[in-house]
Design an enzyme around this catalytic site. Structure first.
Site, mmCIF file in Angstrom:
data_model
loop_
_atom_site.group_PDB
_atom_site.id
_atom_site.type_symbol
_atom_site.label_atom_id
_atom_site.label_comp_id
_atom_site.label_asym_id
_atom_site.label_seq_id
_atom_site.Cartn_x
_atom_site.Cartn_y
_atom_site.Cartn_z
ATOM 1 N N CYS A 75 18.163 -43.690 60.261
ATOM 2 C CA CYS A 75 19.082 -44.898 60.818
ATOM 3 C C CYS A 75 20.662 -44.327 60.523
ATOM 4 C CB CYS A 75 18.529 -46.284 60.030
ATOM 5 S SG CYS A 75 19.354 -47.241 60.452
ATOM 6 N N HIS A 159 12.836 -46.441 60.264
ATOM 7 C CA HIS A 159 12.738 -46.066 58.932
ATOM 8 C C HIS A 159 11.216 -45.611 58.702
ATOM 9 C CE1 HIS A 159 16.525 -47.781 57.812
ATOM 10 N NE2 HIS A 159 16.439 -48.653 59.596
ATOM 11 N N GLU A 161 10.629 -44.770 56.254
ATOM 12 C CA GLU A 161 9.711 -44.838 54.810
ATOM 13 C C GLU A 161 9.144 -46.758 54.533
ATOM 14 O OE1 GLU A 161 14.234 -46.884 55.493
ATOM 15 O OE2 GLU A 161 12.730 -44.691 56.202
#
Length: 184
Positions: A75, A159, A161
């Site tokens: 990002c 994202h 994660e």
């Protein structure tokens, strides 16, 4: 394997947790000297203008330009690495391309080399508007590139994660292993 996560701002804790789950030793990087001895670096999502200001203030911008191990930017991390900022990957990026915070969404991604779709989490996400000839586009959403690699640099506009699926982080760690083999 010792992986740094830029810890100035943004989703660094979430990346650190995924990397630890995959067996990496994680170092939170806030100063240039903390890059020494790292096998790779993750630049998380957050706010790219703030990240660039803080990196400049602490001398991390030049230190990251000089860092010769693999780097993974997600990002805002993708924005920071683009040709207009740190210049480490030959892509042009449009910030907030998918819209504002309220337009955040999840989408199944067909990632090059993966059999199962990956759920991409897009929050005020950028996309790649143009890529140089050395850049491999690995995934797209609605025709917009959102995952790419050029040499030792991997970038994602989403994202990874924020999901339980570790395949994109695993891909980065494989890139780190490849680079370690080249350097050895």
């Amino acid at each position: 394997m010792k992986i740094g996560v830029l810890a100035l701002q943004g989703a660094f804790r979430e990346h650190a947790a995924v990397l630890r789950r995959l067996g990496a030793e994680v170092v939170e990087v806030r100063l240039p000297e903390q890059l020494d001895g790292l096998d790779g670096l993750v630049i998380p999502g957050g706010e790219s203008t703030t990240m660039m200001r803080l990196m400049g203030l602490y001398g991390l911008d030049d230190a990251i330009r000089d860092f010769d191990a693999p780097i993974f930017g997600t990002c805002a991390g993708m924005i920071v690495l683009d040709r207009e900022r740190l210049g480490l990957i030959d892509v042009g990026v449009e910030r907030n391309a998918f819209g504002r915070q309220v337009a955040s969404f999840e989408a199944p991604l067909a990632i090059d080399g993966e059999e199962k779709p990956f759920t991409g989490v897009f929050i005020r996400a950028p996309w790649i508007v143009d890529a140089g000839p050395e850049v491999a586009i690995l995934a797209e959403v609605e025709g917009h590139p959102v995952l790419a690699r050029q040499g030792r640099i991997l970038v994602a506009s989403f994202h990874p994660e924020l999901t339980d699926d570790t395949r994109v982080h695993e891909r980065f760690l494989e890139l780190v292993r490849e680079e370690q083999g080249v350097r050895a």
